[in-house]
Motif scaffolding. Structure first.
Motif, mmCIF file in Angstrom:
data_model
loop_
_atom_site.group_PDB
_atom_site.id
_atom_site.type_symbol
_atom_site.label_atom_id
_atom_site.label_comp_id
_atom_site.label_asym_id
_atom_site.label_seq_id
_atom_site.Cartn_x
_atom_site.Cartn_y
_atom_site.Cartn_z
ATOM 1 N N SER A 1 34.914 -16.984 114.436
ATOM 2 C CA SER A 1 35.947 -17.434 115.364
ATOM 3 C C SER A 1 35.769 -16.788 116.733
ATOM 4 O O SER A 1 35.275 -15.667 116.842
ATOM 5 N N ARG B 1 39.004 -27.650 113.363
ATOM 6 C CA ARG B 1 38.385 -26.325 113.580
ATOM 7 C C ARG B 1 38.956 -25.620 114.808
ATOM 8 O O ARG B 1 39.112 -24.394 114.813
ATOM 9 N N ASN C 1 37.679 -21.848 115.446
ATOM 10 C CA ASN C 1 37.364 -21.345 114.113
ATOM 11 C C ASN C 1 36.217 -22.148 113.503
ATOM 12 O O ASN C 1 35.868 -23.216 114.011
ATOM 13 N N SER C 2 35.675 -21.621 112.434
ATOM 14 C CA SER C 2 34.568 -22.301 111.730
ATOM 15 C C SER C 2 33.486 -22.739 112.717
ATOM 16 O O SER C 2 33.027 -23.884 112.712
ATOM 17 N N LYS D 1 30.157 -23.511 114.792
ATOM 18 C CA LYS D 1 28.847 -24.046 114.438
ATOM 19 C C LYS D 1 27.880 -23.795 115.603
ATOM 20 O O LYS D 1 28.314 -23.721 116.756
#
Length: 127
Positions: free
Chosen positions: A17, A66, A83-84, A86
């Motif tokens: 995050s 996300r 968050n999450s 990539k």
């Protein structure tokens, strides 16, 4: 003079995050929509998320579920909680505001509405 100053960002890990913050300051009368855009190397600047003055958010499909956008109207601030993460989230993130400001020129107030941008903050997500 109106300024949008961004903070946060930096290096994150996939699945982790990061939090971006943007504060508007200066001779502001009102702020409409605020939002975040991002620009990856060699690509155009794209919408990430926006939020209306009454708090209604809108997200691009790539970040739905996300990222969360929020704002504090009393502080003229917009937040992007990511968050999450990539690796494809790696980009320079820009804050944007639809803003009405004033200028005092020789004791005459001039009011104008414009789109304002922050200077950009780098977000890099490692895999």
């Amino acid at each position: 003079q109106v300024q949008l100053v961004e903070s946060g960002g930096g290096l994150g890990q996939a699945g982790g995050s990061l939090r971006l913050s943007c504060a508007a300051s200066g001779s502001i009368l009102s702020i409409g929509d605020m939002g975040w855009y991002r620009q990856a190397p060699g690509k155009q600047r794209d919408l990430v998320a926006t939020i209306t003055s009454d708090g209604t958010p809108h997200y691009t499909d790539a970040v739905k579920g996300r990222f969360t956008i929020s704002r504090d109207n009393a502080k003229n601030t917009v937040i992007l909680q990511m968050n999450s993460l990539k690796p494809e989230d790696t980009a320079v993130y820009y804050c944007n505001a639809d803003l009405t400001a004033y200028r005092d020129i020789d004791d005459v107030f001039h009011v104008s509405r414009s789109q304002y941008w922050g200077q950009g903050t780098q977000v890099t997500v490692s895999s």
